[in-house]
Motif scaffolding. Sequence first.
Motif, PDB file in Angstrom:
ATOM      1  N   PHE A   1       0.833  -1.202   0.000  1.00 17.26           N
ATOM      2  CA  PHE A   1       0.000   0.000   0.000  1.00 17.26           C
ATOM      3  C   PHE A   1       0.872   1.257   0.000  1.00 17.26           C
ATOM      4  CE2 PHE A   1      -2.035   3.346   2.555  1.00 17.26           C
ATOM      5  CZ  PHE A   1      -3.226   3.545   1.874  1.00 17.26           C
ATOM      6  N   ASN A   2       1.871   1.279   0.890  1.00 19.12           N
ATOM      7  CA  ASN A   2       2.752   2.451   0.986  1.00 19.12           C
ATOM      8  C   ASN A   2       3.656   2.593  -0.230  1.00 19.12           C
ATOM      9  OD1 ASN A   2       1.860   3.405   3.535  1.00 19.12           O
ATOM     10  ND2 ASN A   2       3.043   1.822   4.567  1.00 19.12           N
ATOM     11  N   GLU A   3       4.139   1.467  -0.737  1.00 16.38           N
ATOM     12  CA  GLU A   3       5.035   1.510  -1.902  1.00 16.38           C
ATOM     13  C   GLU A   3       4.317   1.955  -3.163  1.00 16.38           C
ATOM     14  OE1 GLU A   3       6.671  -2.366  -2.224  1.00 16.38           O
ATOM     15  OE2 GLU A   3       7.831  -2.249  -0.359  1.00 16.38           O
ATOM     16  N   SER A   4       3.008   1.713  -3.208  1.00 17.79           N
ATOM     17  CA  SER A   4       2.249   2.004  -4.426  1.00 17.79           C
ATOM     18  C   SER A   4       1.649   3.403  -4.434  1.00 17.79           C
ATOM     19  CB  SER A   4       1.125   0.972  -4.595  1.00 17.79           C
ATOM     20  OG  SER A   4       1.655  -0.337  -4.678  1.00 17.79           O
ATOM     21  N   LYS A   5       1.875   4.164  -3.379  1.00 19.76           N
ATOM     22  CA  LYS A   5       1.362   5.534  -3.368  1.00 19.76           C
ATOM     23  C   LYS A   5       1.973   6.328  -4.524  1.00 19.76           C
ATOM     24  CE  LYS A   5       0.326   5.896   1.572  1.00 19.76           C
ATOM     25  NZ  LYS A   5       0.704   6.531   2.864  1.00 19.76           N
ATOM     26  N   GLY A   6       1.165   7.074  -5.184  1.00 16.29           N
ATOM     27  CA  GLY A   6       1.624   7.803  -6.364  1.00 16.29           C
ATOM     28  C   GLY A   6       1.289   7.078  -7.649  1.00 16.29           C
ATOM     29  N   LYS A   7       0.985   5.775  -7.529  1.00 14.39           N
ATOM     30  CA  LYS A   7       0.585   5.002  -8.708  1.00 14.39           C
ATOM     31  C   LYS A   7      -0.929   4.888  -8.811  1.00 14.39           C
ATOM     32  CE  LYS A   7       4.796   2.197  -8.688  1.00 14.39           C
ATOM     33  NZ  LYS A   7       5.355   0.826  -8.608  1.00 14.39           N
ATOM     34  N   ALA A   8      -1.598   5.149  -7.694  1.00 18.04           N
ATOM     35  CA  ALA A   8      -3.063   5.136  -7.653  1.00 18.04           C
ATOM     36  C   ALA A   8      -3.487   5.901  -6.407  1.00 18.04           C
ATOM     37  CB  ALA A   8      -3.602   3.702  -7.617  1.00 18.04           C
ATOM     38  N   GLY A   9      -4.757   6.291  -6.360  1.00 20.98           N
ATOM     39  CA  GLY A   9      -5.271   6.999  -5.187  1.00 20.98           C
ATOM     40  C   GLY A   9      -5.299   6.089  -3.971  1.00 20.98           C
TER      41      GLY A   9
ATOM     42  N   TRP B   1      -7.626   5.437  -1.845  1.00 16.77           N
ATOM     43  CA  TRP B   1      -8.812   4.587  -1.682  1.00 16.77           C
ATOM     44  C   TRP B   1      -8.804   3.421  -2.657  1.00 16.77           C
ATOM     45  CZ3 TRP B   1     -10.732   4.948   2.756  1.00 16.77           C
ATOM     46  CH2 TRP B   1     -10.797   6.171   3.433  1.00 16.77           C
ATOM     47  N   ARG B   2      -8.267   3.639  -3.844  1.00 14.67           N
ATOM     48  CA  ARG B   2      -8.135   2.509  -4.776  1.00 14.67           C
ATOM     49  C   ARG B   2      -7.146   1.492  -4.218  1.00 14.67           C
ATOM     50  NH1 ARG B   2      -7.321   2.877 -11.246  1.00 14.67           N
ATOM     51  NH2 ARG B   2      -9.494   3.482 -11.001  1.00 14.67           N
ATOM     52  N   LEU B   3      -6.034   1.979  -3.664  1.00 17.55           N
ATOM     53  CA  LEU B   3      -5.042   1.070  -3.076  1.00 17.55           C
ATOM     54  C   LEU B   3      -5.624   0.331  -1.868  1.00 17.55           C
ATOM     55  CD1 LEU B   3      -1.848   3.322  -3.257  1.00 17.55           C
ATOM     56  CD2 LEU B   3      -2.406   1.345  -4.699  1.00 17.55           C
ATOM     57  N   PHE B   4      -6.414   1.049  -1.091  1.00 16.78           N
ATOM     58  CA  PHE B   4      -7.062   0.407   0.055  1.00 16.78           C
ATOM     59  C   PHE B   4      -8.023  -0.683  -0.421  1.00 16.78           C
ATOM     60  CE2 PHE B   4     -10.446   0.298   3.367  1.00 16.78           C
ATOM     61  CZ  PHE B   4      -9.659  -0.096   4.440  1.00 16.78           C
ATOM     62  N   GLY B   5      -8.727  -0.407  -1.508  1.00 14.83           N
ATOM     63  CA  GLY B   5      -9.606  -1.425  -2.089  1.00 14.83           C
ATOM     64  C   GLY B   5      -8.828  -2.622  -2.599  1.00 14.83           C
TER      65      GLY B   5
ATOM     66  N   LEU C   1     -14.029  -0.511   9.899  1.00 15.29           N
ATOM     67  CA  LEU C   1     -14.385   0.892  10.090  1.00 15.29           C
ATOM     68  C   LEU C   1     -13.213   1.688  10.670  1.00 15.29           C
ATOM     69  CD1 LEU C   1     -18.037   0.617  11.465  1.00 15.29           C
ATOM     70  CD2 LEU C   1     -17.316   1.424   9.209  1.00 15.29           C
ATOM     71  N   ILE C   2     -12.489   1.070  11.605  1.00 16.24           N
ATOM     72  CA  ILE C   2     -11.311   1.731  12.175  1.00 16.24           C
ATOM     73  C   ILE C   2     -10.259   1.937  11.092  1.00 16.24           C
ATOM     74  CG2 ILE C   2      -9.393   1.460  13.804  1.00 16.24           C
ATOM     75  CD1 ILE C   2     -11.349  -0.058  15.640  1.00 16.24           C
ATOM     76  N   ASN C   3     -10.064   0.919  10.244  1.00 12.46           N
ATOM     77  CA  ASN C   3      -9.072   1.022   9.169  1.00 12.46           C
ATOM     78  C   ASN C   3      -9.450   2.111   8.159  1.00 12.46           C
ATOM     79  OD1 ASN C   3      -7.329  -0.962  10.135  1.00 12.46           O
ATOM     80  ND2 ASN C   3      -8.481  -2.608   9.153  1.00 12.46           N
ATOM     81  N   ILE C   4     -10.731   2.203   7.843  1.00 14.18           N
ATOM     82  CA  ILE C   4     -11.191   3.258   6.927  1.00 14.18           C
ATOM     83  C   ILE C   4     -10.910   4.636   7.528  1.00 14.18           C
ATOM     84  CG2 ILE C   4     -13.258   4.328   5.924  1.00 14.18           C
ATOM     85  CD1 ILE C   4     -14.383   1.485   5.567  1.00 14.18           C
ATOM     86  N   THR C   5     -11.170   4.752   8.830  1.00 12.26           N
ATOM     87  CA  THR C   5     -10.906   6.022   9.521  1.00 12.26           C
ATOM     88  C   THR C   5      -9.424   6.369   9.499  1.00 12.26           C
ATOM     89  OG1 THR C   5     -12.803   5.620  10.983  1.00 12.26           O
ATOM     90  CG2 THR C   5     -11.191   7.274  11.688  1.00 12.26           C
ATOM     91  N   ILE C   6      -8.571   5.362   9.729  1.00  7.73           N
ATOM     92  CA  ILE C   6      -7.124   5.591   9.720  1.00  7.73           C
ATOM     93  C   ILE C   6      -6.661   6.051   8.348  1.00  7.73           C
ATOM     94  CG2 ILE C   6      -4.864   4.471   9.923  1.00  7.73           C
ATOM     95  CD1 ILE C   6      -6.114   2.642  12.063  1.00  7.73           C
ATOM     96  N   VAL C   7      -7.157   5.382   7.294  1.00  7.88           N
ATOM     97  CA  VAL C   7      -6.766   5.769   5.933  1.00  7.88           C
ATOM     98  C   VAL C   7      -7.228   7.188   5.636  1.00  7.88           C
ATOM     99  CG1 VAL C   7      -7.113   5.280   3.477  1.00  7.88           C
ATOM    100  CG2 VAL C   7      -6.690   3.401   5.071  1.00  7.88           C
ATOM    101  N   ALA C   8      -8.427   7.542   6.087  1.00  7.78           N
ATOM    102  CA  ALA C   8      -8.967   8.878   5.825  1.00  7.78           C
ATOM    103  C   ALA C   8      -8.173   9.967   6.540  1.00  7.78           C
ATOM    104  CB  ALA C   8     -10.435   8.933   6.252  1.00  7.78           C
ATOM    105  N   VAL C   9      -7.744   9.677   7.765  1.00  3.23           N
ATOM    106  CA  VAL C   9      -7.095  10.698   8.592  1.00  3.23           C
ATOM    107  C   VAL C   9      -5.581  10.639   8.506  1.00  3.23           C
ATOM    108  CG1 VAL C   9      -6.803  11.544  10.960  1.00  3.23           C
ATOM    109  CG2 VAL C   9      -9.050  10.740  10.179  1.00  3.23           C
ATOM    110  N   ARG C  10      -5.041   9.438   8.565  1.00  2.00           N
ATOM    111  CA  ARG C  10      -3.587   9.264   8.699  1.00  2.00           C
ATOM    112  C   ARG C  10      -2.855   9.324   7.354  1.00  2.00           C
ATOM    113  NH1 ARG C  10       1.063   8.682   8.785  1.00  2.00           N
ATOM    114  NH2 ARG C  10       2.427   7.375  10.077  1.00  2.00           N
ATOM    115  N   HIS C  11      -3.484   8.850   6.307  1.00  2.96           N
ATOM    116  CA  HIS C  11      -2.814   8.747   4.999  1.00  2.96           C
ATOM    117  C   HIS C  11      -3.318   9.833   4.055  1.00  2.96           C
ATOM    118  CE1 HIS C  11      -0.902   4.798   5.797  1.00  2.96           C
ATOM    119  NE2 HIS C  11      -1.945   4.637   6.592  1.00  2.96           N
TER     120      HIS C  11
END
Length: 393
Positions: free
Chosen positions: A217-225, A227-231, A362-372
Amino acid sequence: MKFIEFLKTKGAIGAIFMGIFYQIAMLGSFMPGYSAMPANIDQMPVAIVNEDAGEIGATVAAQLGKNLPFDEIKTDLTNKQALKQLDKNDVKLVVRIPESFSGNVESGKGASSIDFTINEAGPTIVTSTMDSVVAQIESTLNEQFSAQYAKGVLMNFNVPEEKAGEMASAMQHQFSANTVKINKIPAGMHNGMAPMFLTMAAYVGAMIGAMQLGAAFNESKGKAGKWRLFGYMQLAALLIAVVAPAVGLGITYAVQGHGLETFFILWGHHALGYYACWQFTSIFILLVGEGGMILNMPILLMQTIANGAAITREMMYAPYQWLSYISPMYYSVQADFAIMYGGGDASHAHVMMLLVGAAALLINITIVAVRHKESPLKMEETDRLAAEMKALV
């Protein structure tokens, strides 16, 4: 390079840290956790059902209630109710004094039995403890109802002294334990430990998978959004959840089969279990990155006790009890016992695993929304998307 310089490298410092940390995490979890055995055996609930209207049955029931080494003894249940609770593991032993008990003792026509029913589908410590308790009860009752004591009791019932003496002699060995075991586990330690082994394999695999997918997930940042990576993480975890348990069950069935229908039920159960465990262990990975494994490790070690495979929830100390209520491992182990050997309530365990997994998601979604934060797409990715849009036009 000198040795001191080598020890200052990142890898050497990490190795030293993990060596010490693992000692603290493992022994700090196991030593206090397993000290609950046998200290907390008295926390296991049992039931005494007295169906005998006679004085002797009442006397025996009162003695058992006073002398059994358990704090919670239920005496207000019918035999049917008690056995239902035993099947669900709400009680660990059912002692039944039959209706004919006093009559058999007074007639002196052979031994009068007391029924002891034990549910084997659970931690082996429960079965072995209850076997020991039953043997002790039988010995104690035969000793207490010795000829001298029994004679005094019978005389209080207005039985003539001569007749009382004869009956007392016959009562010396009137008590026998009729032990019945339900939901039997086949012989072999691997069978009793199978629920823990299957669950541990899923949990550890999910925990490592969470770390690896988190890194992707972290390595692929910049290659997709984000939320797409989270999916993509979710889809990859679901794929592994379907495939991995089939392999583990295949090995399990190669050693001890449980029937084809049970195989598919267990497959679905452990697919759900893996996904719930993955969501649970992903929380710290998404929160702090690969360092989340340092937080996941002690939680894993505590769950080896809190999962209920070694000791029951009633016997656990408070921190392990609290963890068992939010532990996907606990509900996985309970469902395994129910599916493989009977008893328990697998559907309740599955609902709780769903709730734990949903809460973690739900906690993971919150973390992605706030932390990433969203990373700007790299040039090649921007060009690729532009080419795709142009082709669509």
